[in-house]
Design an enzyme around this catalytic site. Structure first.
Site, PDB file in Angstrom:
ATOM      1  N   ASP A 201      85.989  44.440  52.745  1.00 27.90           N
ATOM      2  CA  ASP A 201      86.003  45.993  52.703  1.00 27.90           C
ATOM      3  C   ASP A 201      86.591  46.459  51.220  1.00 27.90           C
ATOM      4  O   ASP A 201      86.095  45.692  50.340  1.00 27.90           O
ATOM      5  CB  ASP A 201      87.335  46.362  53.923  1.00 27.90           C
ATOM      6  CG  ASP A 201      87.101  47.707  54.499  1.00 27.90           C
ATOM      7  OD1 ASP A 201      85.948  48.096  54.815  1.00 27.90           O
ATOM      8  OD2 ASP A 201      88.114  48.439  54.465  1.00 27.90           O
TER       9      ASP A 201
ATOM     10  N   ASP B  15      82.272  40.943  54.296  1.00 28.06           N
ATOM     11  CA  ASP B  15      82.876  41.387  53.111  1.00 28.06           C
ATOM     12  C   ASP B  15      84.496  41.521  53.097  1.00 28.06           C
ATOM     13  O   ASP B  15      85.018  41.332  54.236  1.00 28.06           O
ATOM     14  CB  ASP B  15      82.209  42.572  52.746  1.00 28.06           C
ATOM     15  CG  ASP B  15      82.517  43.649  53.880  1.00 28.06           C
ATOM     16  OD1 ASP B  15      83.493  44.165  53.870  1.00 28.06           O
ATOM     17  OD2 ASP B  15      81.569  43.650  54.757  1.00 28.06           O
TER      18      ASP B  15
END
Length: 290
Positions: free
Chosen positions: A212, A210
């Site tokens: 973040d 991902d």
């Protein structure tokens, strides 16, 4: 010169590998407590291998409760020479996208609730972690990843946070914009420091799940998205690991970067002042110099 034994500390989903000959789950007793789980041992392409699930099978341990000292000690006891850490992480860089791998070469340690050394009162030692990963082992991981068709980034700074919560947006922006970090995770510290104390070569393969919370178009970290990416990453990681025995070979020269001699000048406590109980616990980790 000696025999290579590859130890893989597997993050979520990377606990084993197809084609491991003589595969057997083994319990290892450590004076530093129980490791996260039993260790899966076997051979691949003639090279001994050991797989340790960092969180335990079924994901029992949080990042803060992983018994890092017991894990590293157990691998050293089994004869492991080279440790490859595989772990999920978030990315601070647009070009380091979910599904990409980063072979990390630097860390910033923001963990606060973990035992970070094998040494202490009665046997003091200071090792250098200026270069906390092994360039030789890292290069093999990069080559294996590229051969597997993975987008692999050579080098990056890993921010190790305590967790278990993900970052606030303010923290995420600090780590990205002010500190210049590339990825963020919760498990490579103190693992890398302990591997250095145990004179093990250590490489970190960070699998991006991902962006973040800094990314304007991705919002907060969504656990369902992460799990979907994790599954794909775990398959790719197993492919990478499978290529390592052929790249590293069965016979191991002394590490040209000195990882296997990290304790040569590290011990400061005079022999007559050393704590016998602590010295006994250090038999596997520091037996070479004690």
């Amino acid at each position: 010169m000696g025999d290579t034994m590859i130890g893989v500390i597997g993050g979520s989903g990377v606990y084993d590998i197809d084609g491991l000959e003589g595969a057997e789950w083994r319990g290892v007793e450590s004076p530093w407590g129980a490791p996260s789980d039993q260790v899966l041992t076997g051979r691949l392409d003639g090279v001994p291998m050991a797989f340790l699930p960092r969180h335990g099978r079924g994901h029992v341990h949080s990042p803060s409760t992983v018994p890092y000292r017991a894990n590293i000690d157990a691998l050293k006891r089994l004869g492991v020479t080279d440790v490859v850490s595989v772990s999920a992480c978030g990315s601070f860089r647009e070009e380091m996208a979910p599904g990409d791998f980063v072979v990390v070469d630097q860390f910033i340690d923001r963990t606060i609730a973990r035992e970070k050394t094998f040494f202490g009162t009665g046997c003091v030692a200071h090792v250098s972690v200026a270069h906390p990963t092994c360039p030789r082992l890292s290069a093999a991981c990069i080559e294996a990843g590229k051969a597997e068709g993975i987008t692999v980034h050579d080098g990056g700074t890993y921010l190790a946070m305590e967790g278990p919560q993900f970052s606030s947006m303010a923290e995420s922006k600090l780590y990205r914009e002010v500190w210049g970090c590339d990825v963020i995770g919760m498990t490579n510290m103190p693992e890398a420091k302990l591997a250095r104390e145990a004179e093990l070569c250590y490489a970190s393969v960070a699998m991006i799940t991902d962006y973040d919370s800094w990314h304007p178009h991705h919002g907060a970290v969504d656990i369902s998205d992460i799990i979907a990416t994790l599954t794909g990453n775990a398959d790719k990681a197993r492919g990478l690991v499978k290529r390592l025995p052929a790249l590293l070979g069965a016979v191991r020269e002394s590490c040209e970067y000195g990882c296997d001699r990290a304790l040569d000048h590290a011990l400061l406590t005079a022999p007559e002042k050393r704590d016998a109980g602590l010295v006994a616990k250090l038999d596997a980790v520091a037996g070479r110099v004690l």
